[in-house]
Design a protein around this motif. Sequence first.
Motif, PDB file in Angstrom:
ATOM      1  N   ASN A 258     -60.107-101.360 -15.467  1.00  0.00           N
ATOM      2  CA  ASN A 258     -58.943-102.090 -14.953  1.00  0.00           C
ATOM      3  C   ASN A 258     -57.649-101.293 -15.057  1.00  0.00           C
ATOM      4  O   ASN A 258     -56.610-101.769 -14.601  1.00  0.00           O
ATOM      5  N   VAL A 259     -57.699-100.138 -15.669  1.00  0.00           N
ATOM      6  CA  VAL A 259     -56.494 -99.320 -15.754  1.00  0.00           C
ATOM      7  C   VAL A 259     -56.120 -98.837 -14.358  1.00  0.00           C
ATOM      8  O   VAL A 259     -56.943 -98.279 -13.638  1.00  0.00           O
ATOM      9  N   ASN A 260     -54.887 -99.083 -13.968  1.00  0.00           N
ATOM     10  CA  ASN A 260     -54.393 -98.712 -12.647  1.00  0.00           C
ATOM     11  C   ASN A 260     -53.152 -97.842 -12.839  1.00  0.00           C
ATOM     12  O   ASN A 260     -52.080 -98.329 -13.197  1.00  0.00           O
ATOM     13  N   ALA A 261     -53.341 -96.562 -12.624  1.00  0.00           N
ATOM     14  CA  ALA A 261     -52.230 -95.632 -12.842  1.00  0.00           C
ATOM     15  C   ALA A 261     -51.087 -95.900 -11.875  1.00  0.00           C
ATOM     16  O   ALA A 261     -49.911 -95.862 -12.259  1.00  0.00           O
ATOM     17  N   ARG A 262     -51.414 -96.172 -10.627  1.00  0.00           N
ATOM     18  CA  ARG A 262     -50.368 -96.425  -9.631  1.00  0.00           C
ATOM     19  C   ARG A 262     -49.576 -97.675  -9.966  1.00  0.00           C
ATOM     20  O   ARG A 262     -48.352 -97.692  -9.868  1.00  0.00           O
ATOM     21  N   ASN A 263     -50.284 -98.712 -10.395  1.00  0.00           N
ATOM     22  CA  ASN A 263     -49.601 -99.953 -10.742  1.00  0.00           C
ATOM     23  C   ASN A 263     -48.705 -99.762 -11.966  1.00  0.00           C
ATOM     24  O   ASN A 263     -47.623-100.351 -12.044  1.00  0.00           O
ATOM     25  N   ASP A 264     -49.146 -98.946 -12.928  1.00  0.00           N
ATOM     26  CA  ASP A 264     -48.296 -98.673 -14.095  1.00  0.00           C
ATOM     27  C   ASP A 264     -47.002 -97.983 -13.678  1.00  0.00           C
ATOM     28  O   ASP A 264     -45.929 -98.265 -14.223  1.00  0.00           O
ATOM     29  N   SER A 265     -47.108 -97.092 -12.705  1.00  0.00           N
ATOM     30  CA  SER A 265     -45.898 -96.434 -12.211  1.00  0.00           C
ATOM     31  C   SER A 265     -44.967 -97.429 -11.558  1.00  0.00           C
ATOM     32  O   SER A 265     -43.747 -97.384 -11.740  1.00  0.00           O
ATOM     33  N   VAL A 266     -45.550 -98.377 -10.788  1.00  0.00           N
ATOM     34  CA  VAL A 266     -44.724 -99.400 -10.126  1.00  0.00           C
ATOM     35  C   VAL A 266     -44.068-100.296 -11.172  1.00  0.00           C
ATOM     36  O   VAL A 266     -42.892-100.656 -11.048  1.00  0.00           O
ATOM     37  N   VAL A 267     -44.825-100.653 -12.220  1.00  0.00           N
ATOM     38  CA  VAL A 267     -44.255-101.499 -13.269  1.00  0.00           C
ATOM     39  C   VAL A 267     -43.100-100.788 -13.966  1.00  0.00           C
ATOM     40  O   VAL A 267     -42.070-101.392 -14.277  1.00  0.00           O
ATOM     41  N   LEU A 268     -43.268 -99.493 -14.215  1.00  0.00           N
ATOM     42  CA  LEU A 268     -42.199 -98.737 -14.858  1.00  0.00           C
ATOM     43  C   LEU A 268     -40.956 -98.706 -13.969  1.00  0.00           C
ATOM     44  O   LEU A 268     -39.827 -98.818 -14.449  1.00  0.00           O
ATOM     45  N   ILE A 269     -41.182 -98.578 -12.657  1.00  0.00           N
ATOM     46  CA  ILE A 269     -40.043 -98.580 -11.730  1.00  0.00           C
ATOM     47  C   ILE A 269     -39.332 -99.913 -11.756  1.00  0.00           C
ATOM     48  O   ILE A 269     -38.094 -99.993 -11.842  1.00  0.00           O
ATOM     49  N   GLU A 270     -40.102-101.004 -11.698  1.00  0.00           N
ATOM     50  CA  GLU A 270     -39.495-102.329 -11.690  1.00  0.00           C
ATOM     51  C   GLU A 270     -38.780-102.631 -13.003  1.00  0.00           C
ATOM     52  O   GLU A 270     -37.773-103.337 -13.013  1.00  0.00           O
ATOM     53  N   GLN A 271     -39.275-102.081 -14.086  1.00  0.00           N
ATOM     54  CA  GLN A 271     -38.687-102.364 -15.381  1.00  0.00           C
ATOM     55  C   GLN A 271     -37.400-101.591 -15.632  1.00  0.00           C
ATOM     56  O   GLN A 271     -36.475-102.112 -16.259  1.00  0.00           O
ATOM     57  N   HIS A 272     -37.331-100.376 -15.135  1.00  0.00           N
ATOM     58  CA  HIS A 272     -36.199 -99.516 -15.476  1.00  0.00           C
ATOM     59  C   HIS A 272     -35.386 -99.075 -14.259  1.00  0.00           C
ATOM     60  O   HIS A 272     -34.553 -98.187 -14.377  1.00  0.00           O
ATOM     61  N   LYS A 273     -35.621 -99.667 -13.113  1.00  0.00           N
ATOM     62  CA  LYS A 273     -34.836 -99.320 -11.935  1.00  0.00           C
ATOM     63  C   LYS A 273     -33.387 -99.748 -12.144  1.00  0.00           C
ATOM     64  O   LYS A 273     -33.094-100.906 -12.430  1.00  0.00           O
ATOM     65  N   SER A 274     -32.472 -98.803 -12.005  1.00  0.00           N
ATOM     66  CA  SER A 274     -31.070 -99.101 -12.289  1.00  0.00           C
ATOM     67  C   SER A 274     -30.332 -99.644 -11.079  1.00  0.00           C
ATOM     68  O   SER A 274     -29.417-100.442 -11.208  1.00  0.00           O
ATOM     69  N   GLY A 275     -30.698 -99.231  -9.903  1.00  0.00           N
ATOM     70  CA  GLY A 275     -30.005 -99.669  -8.697  1.00  0.00           C
ATOM     71  C   GLY A 275     -28.796 -98.831  -8.349  1.00  0.00           C
ATOM     72  O   GLY A 275     -28.100 -99.128  -7.368  1.00  0.00           O
ATOM     73  N   PHE A 276     -28.483 -97.803  -9.109  1.00  0.00           N
ATOM     74  CA  PHE A 276     -27.364 -96.925  -8.796  1.00  0.00           C
ATOM     75  C   PHE A 276     -27.699 -96.030  -7.606  1.00  0.00           C
ATOM     76  O   PHE A 276     -28.868 -95.719  -7.341  1.00  0.00           O
TER      77      PHE A 276
END
Length: 592
Positions: A258-276
């Motif tokens: 169930n480990v999804n490397a791509r999804n982990d990258s997306v989660v990291l983006i959603e968690q730390h996306k600054s919007g600048f």
Amino acid sequence: MDWGTELWDQYDILDKHTQSGLDLVDKYMKFVKERTDIEQNYAKQLRNLTKKYSPKRGSKEEQECRFSNHQAFLDILNEMNDYAGQRELIAENMMINICVELNKYLQELKQERKMHLSEAKKSQQSLEAMYKQLDNSKKRFEREWREAEKAAQYADKTDQDLNATKADVEKAKQQAHLRTHIAEDCKNDYAAQLQKYNKEQSQFYFTDMPQIFNKLQDMDERRIKKMAQGYILFADTERHVMPIIGKCLEGMTRAGTNVNARNDSVVLIEQHKSGFERPGDLDFEDYSQGINRASSDSSLGTPKGPLELLGKNKNKTFRLFNKKSKLPSSSLSPYSTPPIPTPANGPPSPKFGRDPLSYCLKEINKTVKPRISSFRTLKRTPVDTEGFTHLPPEQRRKRLQQKIDDMSKELQKEMDQSEALGKMKDVYEKNPQMGDPASLAPQIGQTAQNMDRLRGELNKYESWLAEAGGRGDSIRYSTHSINNNGAHNTNSHDGSCTLFSPGALSDETDPSQAIYTEFDDEFEEEELATPIGQCTALYNFPGSSEGTISMQEGEVLAVVEEDKGDGWTRVRRNNGDEGYIPTSYATIMVNK
């Protein structure tokens, strides 16, 4: 073949053999007991291991469980904990089904063996006592017969003696006859004792002892069968939990798949996306402008002087991704982006003296040895945590939306309480014997204050969300509330608060019909969420807690919402029932 027939004369051998059988039972019990101790220690060590590597509540590791690789490791720890539980179950079942049962059976065997051996010993003692009687009777017969022979010889000798009187001869004959009669009695007694002993001996060797030996044989065979059952239980106890252990191992394998490397990258983006926005290009700084500057200052778009730029930035160190950097006060707005310096917006060029070259050298010398200000002069900028302005725009919008949702739920709770108090007050007014309406006034007032406070804060956060570029998704409420005087007000909330007078509702309008009218309309228009996959139940789950749903092993459900890192997955049945189930209790397949 039985022991009573074939081993009639091997009493000591049978005694030792049965005792060695009981010793084997005791030895096997000790073996199983030590095995259970090993299993319990193994399970304890596994639990300590999982506890050691499990994330602490509220720690950084727990927050990282939203990533699939971290969640997979957490699932492996959970499965390992379940595996430890199965090892404990093995130890418990072995202790109950083998050790306890064999110990009880061993005590029964000891009592039975003791009884059989006691019977054999009693029969043997009885035969020995009878043999002693026979021996005594035999010796008495032998002694009396010898005395009779001596008396007969003396009588014959006296009869042949010419000097003996007739009286002496008669006396000797009477004595010989008496001894002979006594010898005959002893002979008859000896014959009777011999017959009785032979009968008792035959009973002992052909009936009593064979029965006792056969009973010992039956007892020993039952012991052997019981031992065989104990040997089988030793393996079956572990075999019975192997399917669950296999499921634990399958769960570990499933956690890896169930480990999804791509999804982990997306989660990291959603968690730390600054919007600048990315910074723009830097302008070319022409240091020769100070020397070759034209005498005319009337040209448009005059670039900044190099010395002025040097003097402004000489104490600043350029860092591309500096975690310690703080936004200026003018850029706290979520719409603000890092300013892009342009030559046209720069200040006018510096006024040089008569010797521009010496002025430039002086300014360059200042840049080489900058003056570092004291740390005491630095002032810490206060952080506005209420409006989350210290966060990047994207994270700020998410936190504001979450805050609005929480406050909306709290406001709805206060509205429900206000409605309940209003109905209770109406009941008290109509039926004074049930209670005093005035006693509800403090609660009604407090509820109204809480509602006003929540509405004000909700408006404030919604305005901040609008400034941050988000949209207010909070629920619009239309409810029948009570003011401080007990009058009914219709309050609608859509980012603002509108209050009506008590006379706004006509007498013909039923207040209960106005409750949640607009609230229910919005929920009637809401469609069910589209399933994102399906799952198959691995175990039975009762679903007794609030918000959960029951399921049976093998049942297929639709997945509505994935696990957010708390160990629960939202599912739906075909009939529309929805609820949460433990993620580890089902095999989840998410549509890609």
